[in-house]
Design a protein around this motif. Structure first.
Motif, PDB file in Angstrom:
ATOM      1  N   GLY A 132       0.815  -1.209   0.000  1.00  0.00           N
ATOM      2  CA  GLY A 132       0.000   0.000   0.000  1.00  0.00           C
ATOM      3  C   GLY A 132       0.849   1.259   0.000  1.00  0.00           C
ATOM      4  N   ILE A 133       0.387   2.238  -0.751  1.00  0.00           N
ATOM      5  CA  ILE A 133       1.118   3.502  -0.899  1.00  0.00           C
ATOM      6  C   ILE A 133       1.254   4.222   0.437  1.00  0.00           C
ATOM      7  CG2 ILE A 133       1.055   5.798  -1.970  1.00  0.00           C
ATOM      8  CD1 ILE A 133       1.825   3.584  -3.927  1.00  0.00           C
ATOM      9  N   ALA A 134       0.161   4.331   1.189  1.00  0.00           N
ATOM     10  CA  ALA A 134       0.204   5.070   2.454  1.00  0.00           C
ATOM     11  C   ALA A 134       1.222   4.458   3.406  1.00  0.00           C
ATOM     12  CB  ALA A 134      -1.184   5.111   3.092  1.00  0.00           C
ATOM     13  N   ARG A 135       1.240   3.133   3.496  1.00  0.00           N
ATOM     14  CA  ARG A 135       2.208   2.467   4.379  1.00  0.00           C
ATOM     15  C   ARG A 135       3.637   2.687   3.884  1.00  0.00           C
ATOM     16  NH1 ARG A 135       3.704  -0.939   8.165  1.00  0.00           N
ATOM     17  NH2 ARG A 135       4.804  -2.888   7.760  1.00  0.00           N
ATOM     18  N   LEU A 136       3.843   2.627   2.594  1.00  0.00           N
ATOM     19  CA  LEU A 136       5.186   2.831   2.049  1.00  0.00           C
ATOM     20  C   LEU A 136       5.659   4.270   2.229  1.00  0.00           C
ATOM     21  CD1 LEU A 136       4.954   0.657  -1.164  1.00  0.00           C
ATOM     22  CD2 LEU A 136       6.327   0.182   0.885  1.00  0.00           C
ATOM     23  N   LEU A 137       4.736   5.222   2.179  1.00  0.00           N
ATOM     24  CA  LEU A 137       5.124   6.610   2.442  1.00  0.00           C
ATOM     25  C   LEU A 137       5.517   6.781   3.909  1.00  0.00           C
ATOM     26  CD1 LEU A 137       2.484   8.538   0.333  1.00  0.00           C
ATOM     27  CD2 LEU A 137       4.955   8.464  -0.068  1.00  0.00           C
ATOM     28  N   ALA A 138       4.812   6.084   4.797  1.00  0.00           N
ATOM     29  CA  ALA A 138       5.128   6.169   6.227  1.00  0.00           C
ATOM     30  C   ALA A 138       6.386   5.379   6.574  1.00  0.00           C
ATOM     31  CB  ALA A 138       3.950   5.648   7.051  1.00  0.00           C
ATOM     32  N   ARG A 139       6.570   4.239   5.928  1.00  0.00           N
ATOM     33  CA  ARG A 139       7.722   3.370   6.173  1.00  0.00           C
ATOM     34  C   ARG A 139       8.198   2.815   4.835  1.00  0.00           C
ATOM     35  NH1 ARG A 139      10.112   1.132  10.462  1.00  0.00           N
ATOM     36  NH2 ARG A 139       8.523   1.894  11.880  1.00  0.00           N
ATOM     37  N   PRO A 140       9.031   3.570   4.143  1.00  0.00           N
ATOM     38  CA  PRO A 140       9.432   3.165   2.793  1.00  0.00           C
ATOM     39  C   PRO A 140      10.266   1.892   2.742  1.00  0.00           C
ATOM     40  CG  PRO A 140      10.604   5.138   3.474  1.00  0.00           C
ATOM     41  CD  PRO A 140       9.580   4.857   4.524  1.00  0.00           C
ATOM     42  N   THR A 141      10.737   1.407   3.880  1.00  0.00           N
ATOM     43  CA  THR A 141      11.502   0.161   3.904  1.00  0.00           C
ATOM     44  C   THR A 141      10.633  -1.041   4.258  1.00  0.00           C
ATOM     45  OG1 THR A 141      12.128   0.520   6.211  1.00  0.00           O
ATOM     46  CG2 THR A 141      13.656   1.344   4.526  1.00  0.00           C
ATOM     47  N   ALA A 142       9.324  -0.853   4.350  1.00  0.00           N
ATOM     48  CA  ALA A 142       8.413  -1.935   4.735  1.00  0.00           C
ATOM     49  C   ALA A 142       8.564  -3.125   3.791  1.00  0.00           C
ATOM     50  CB  ALA A 142       6.973  -1.436   4.743  1.00  0.00           C
ATOM     51  N   GLU A 143       8.600  -4.312   4.390  1.00  0.00           N
ATOM     52  CA  GLU A 143       8.705  -5.552   3.623  1.00  0.00           C
ATOM     53  C   GLU A 143       7.415  -6.365   3.707  1.00  0.00           C
ATOM     54  OE1 GLU A 143      12.009  -7.413   5.550  1.00  0.00           O
ATOM     55  OE2 GLU A 143      13.472  -6.295   4.363  1.00  0.00           O
ATOM     56  N   LEU A 144       6.586  -6.043   4.696  1.00  0.00           N
ATOM     57  CA  LEU A 144       5.373  -6.804   4.940  1.00  0.00           C
ATOM     58  C   LEU A 144       4.158  -5.889   4.900  1.00  0.00           C
ATOM     59  CD1 LEU A 144       6.648  -8.866   8.032  1.00  0.00           C
ATOM     60  CD2 LEU A 144       6.581  -9.617   5.644  1.00  0.00           C
ATOM     61  N   CYS A 145       3.024  -6.430   4.449  1.00  0.00           N
ATOM     62  CA  CYS A 145       1.789  -5.657   4.498  1.00  0.00           C
ATOM     63  C   CYS A 145       1.366  -5.511   5.961  1.00  0.00           C
ATOM     64  CB  CYS A 145       0.694  -6.314   3.659  1.00  0.00           C
ATOM     65  SG  CYS A 145       0.262  -7.972   4.155  1.00  0.00           S
ATOM     66  N   ALA A 146       0.481  -4.594   6.217  1.00  0.00           N
ATOM     67  CA  ALA A 146       0.098  -4.264   7.591  1.00  0.00           C
ATOM     68  C   ALA A 146      -0.477  -5.470   8.327  1.00  0.00           C
ATOM     69  CB  ALA A 146      -0.898  -3.107   7.589  1.00  0.00           C
ATOM     70  N   ASP A 147      -1.303  -6.280   7.668  1.00  0.00           N
ATOM     71  CA  ASP A 147      -1.914  -7.436   8.325  1.00  0.00           C
ATOM     72  C   ASP A 147      -0.860  -8.455   8.764  1.00  0.00           C
ATOM     73  OD1 ASP A 147      -4.410  -6.320   7.962  1.00  0.00           O
ATOM     74  OD2 ASP A 147      -4.856  -7.506   6.156  1.00  0.00           O
ATOM     75  N   VAL A 148       0.071  -8.772   7.891  1.00  0.00           N
ATOM     76  CA  VAL A 148       1.120  -9.737   8.217  1.00  0.00           C
ATOM     77  C   VAL A 148       2.020  -9.184   9.318  1.00  0.00           C
ATOM     78  CG1 VAL A 148       3.161 -10.931   7.310  1.00  0.00           C
ATOM     79  CG2 VAL A 148       1.055 -10.842   5.964  1.00  0.00           C
ATOM     80  N   LYS A 149       2.343  -7.895   9.249  1.00  0.00           N
ATOM     81  CA  LYS A 149       3.185  -7.267  10.271  1.00  0.00           C
ATOM     82  C   LYS A 149       2.487  -7.312  11.628  1.00  0.00           C
ATOM     83  CE  LYS A 149       6.790  -4.982  11.685  1.00  0.00           C
ATOM     84  NZ  LYS A 149       8.029  -5.693  11.911  1.00  0.00           N
ATOM     85  N   LEU A 150       1.187  -7.027  11.645  1.00  0.00           N
ATOM     86  CA  LEU A 150       0.421  -7.068  12.890  1.00  0.00           C
ATOM     87  C   LEU A 150       0.430  -8.470  13.477  1.00  0.00           C
ATOM     88  CD1 LEU A 150      -1.453  -5.725  14.965  1.00  0.00           C
ATOM     89  CD2 LEU A 150      -3.362  -6.287  13.441  1.00  0.00           C
ATOM     90  N   CYS A 151       0.178  -9.473  12.658  1.00  0.00           N
ATOM     91  CA  CYS A 151       0.208 -10.867  13.144  1.00  0.00           C
ATOM     92  C   CYS A 151       1.588 -11.218  13.691  1.00  0.00           C
ATOM     93  CB  CYS A 151      -0.175 -11.832  12.031  1.00  0.00           C
ATOM     94  SG  CYS A 151      -1.912 -11.802  11.599  1.00  0.00           S
ATOM     95  N   SER A 152       2.620 -10.798  12.987  1.00  0.00           N
ATOM     96  CA  SER A 152       3.989 -11.057  13.424  1.00  0.00           C
ATOM     97  C   SER A 152       4.263 -10.418  14.781  1.00  0.00           C
ATOM     98  CB  SER A 152       4.962 -10.518  12.380  1.00  0.00           C
ATOM     99  OG  SER A 152       6.282 -10.578  12.826  1.00  0.00           O
ATOM    100  N   GLU A 153       3.824  -9.172  14.946  1.00  0.00           N
ATOM    101  CA  GLU A 153       4.033  -8.478  16.215  1.00  0.00           C
ATOM    102  C   GLU A 153       3.226  -9.112  17.341  1.00  0.00           C
ATOM    103  OE1 GLU A 153       3.169  -4.407  15.263  1.00  0.00           O
ATOM    104  OE2 GLU A 153       5.160  -4.079  14.405  1.00  0.00           O
ATOM    105  N   LEU A 154       2.012  -9.565  17.041  1.00  0.00           N
ATOM    106  CA  LEU A 154       1.197 -10.237  18.059  1.00  0.00           C
ATOM    107  C   LEU A 154       1.852 -11.544  18.502  1.00  0.00           C
ATOM    108  CD1 LEU A 154      -2.423  -9.623  16.716  1.00  0.00           C
ATOM    109  CD2 LEU A 154      -1.369  -8.624  18.762  1.00  0.00           C
ATOM    110  N   LYS A 155       2.365 -12.313  17.538  1.00  0.00           N
ATOM    111  CA  LYS A 155       3.067 -13.561  17.872  1.00  0.00           C
ATOM    112  C   LYS A 155       4.293 -13.266  18.720  1.00  0.00           C
ATOM    113  CE  LYS A 155       1.710 -16.137  13.770  1.00  0.00           C
ATOM    114  NZ  LYS A 155       2.179 -16.685  12.489  1.00  0.00           N
ATOM    115  N   GLU A 156       5.033 -12.240  18.336  1.00  0.00           N
ATOM    116  CA  GLU A 156       6.233 -11.862  19.084  1.00  0.00           C
ATOM    117  C   GLU A 156       5.868 -11.445  20.504  1.00  0.00           C
ATOM    118  OE1 GLU A 156       9.415  -8.246  18.971  1.00  0.00           O
ATOM    119  OE2 GLU A 156       8.931  -9.181  17.048  1.00  0.00           O
ATOM    120  N   HIS A 157       4.811 -10.656  20.624  1.00  0.00           N
ATOM    121  CA  HIS A 157       4.355 -10.203  21.947  1.00  0.00           C
ATOM    122  C   HIS A 157       3.930 -11.399  22.802  1.00  0.00           C
ATOM    123  CE1 HIS A 157       2.663  -7.638  25.026  1.00  0.00           C
ATOM    124  NE2 HIS A 157       1.514  -8.296  24.928  1.00  0.00           N
TER     125      HIS A 157
END
Length: 147
Positions: A114-139
Motif C-alpha cells: 500500500g502507498i500510504a504504508r510505504l510513504l510512512a515506512r518506505p523500507t516496509a517488507e510486509l503488508c500491515a496485516d502480516v506485520k500485525l500478526c507477526s508483532e502479536l506472535k512476538e508479543h
C-alpha cells in the motif's frame, strides 16, 4: 517524513496518493520511491555524520552536573546513531527490491503493501496485516517467556 522535492518526471506525494490502484507500482511510482529512498539514505547518513561530529567535539565543562548532562546527552545521541545506522541497510534492501521489481509487495503473501504504508515506512517488507500478526506472535512469545 518530509515530502520529496518533485522533479518534472517524478510524481509528487499528493499525485501518488491520488493514483488509481491499477497504477500500483508502475514505473513512475517505482521511480518516486527510488528517489524517496535515495533522499532518505542521504539524509540519514548526514544526520549520523553530524551527530558523530557533535559527540567528538565536547564543550569545555567544569561543572560536574553539566558534564553529567553532556554525557547523558551523548549516550542518547549514540542510541540514535545506532538506530539510524541500522536503517541504512534496510534502505539498501528496499532499493534492491525496486531494482528487482519486487518493491511494494509483501514478502510473505505477495499482496500490495500500500502507498500510504510505504510513504510512512518506505523500507516496509510486509503488508500491515502480516506485520500485525507477526508483532502479536512476538508479543505472545515474550509474554509466555516472561511468565
Amino acid at each position: 517524513m518530509q515530502a520529496l522535492n518533485s522533479t518534472p518526471s517524478t510524481l509528487t506525494t499528493e499525485q501518488i496518493l491520488a493514483a488509481p490502484e491499477s497504477d500500483y507500482m508502475n514505473a513512475e511510482q517505482l521511480a518516486f520511491f527510488r528517489q524517496y529512498l535515495i533522499e532518505l539514505h542521504d539524509s540519514t547518513r548526514a544526520r549520523i555524520r553530524d551527530t558523530k561530529a557533535q559527540i567528538m567535539d565536547p564543550p569545555e565543562l567544569v561543572d560536574l552536573s553539566d558534564r553529567a548532562s553532556w554525557e547523558e546527552q551523548c549516550m542518547i545521541l549514540m542510541r540514535i546513531v545506532d538506530r539510524e545506522q541500522k536503517l541504512l541497510p534496510k534502505i539498501q534492501q528496499a532499493l534492491e527490491r525496486i531494482r528487482l521489481n519486487e518493491y511494494g509487495y509483501c514478502q510473505e503473501t505477495g499482496e500490495p503493501i500500500g502507498i500510504a504504508r510505504l510513504l510512512a515506512r518506505p523500507t516496509a517488507e510486509l503488508c500491515a496485516d502480516v506485520k500485525l500478526c507477526s508483532e502479536l506472535k512476538e508479543h505472545m512469545y515474550v509474554k509466555d517467556r516472561d511468565a
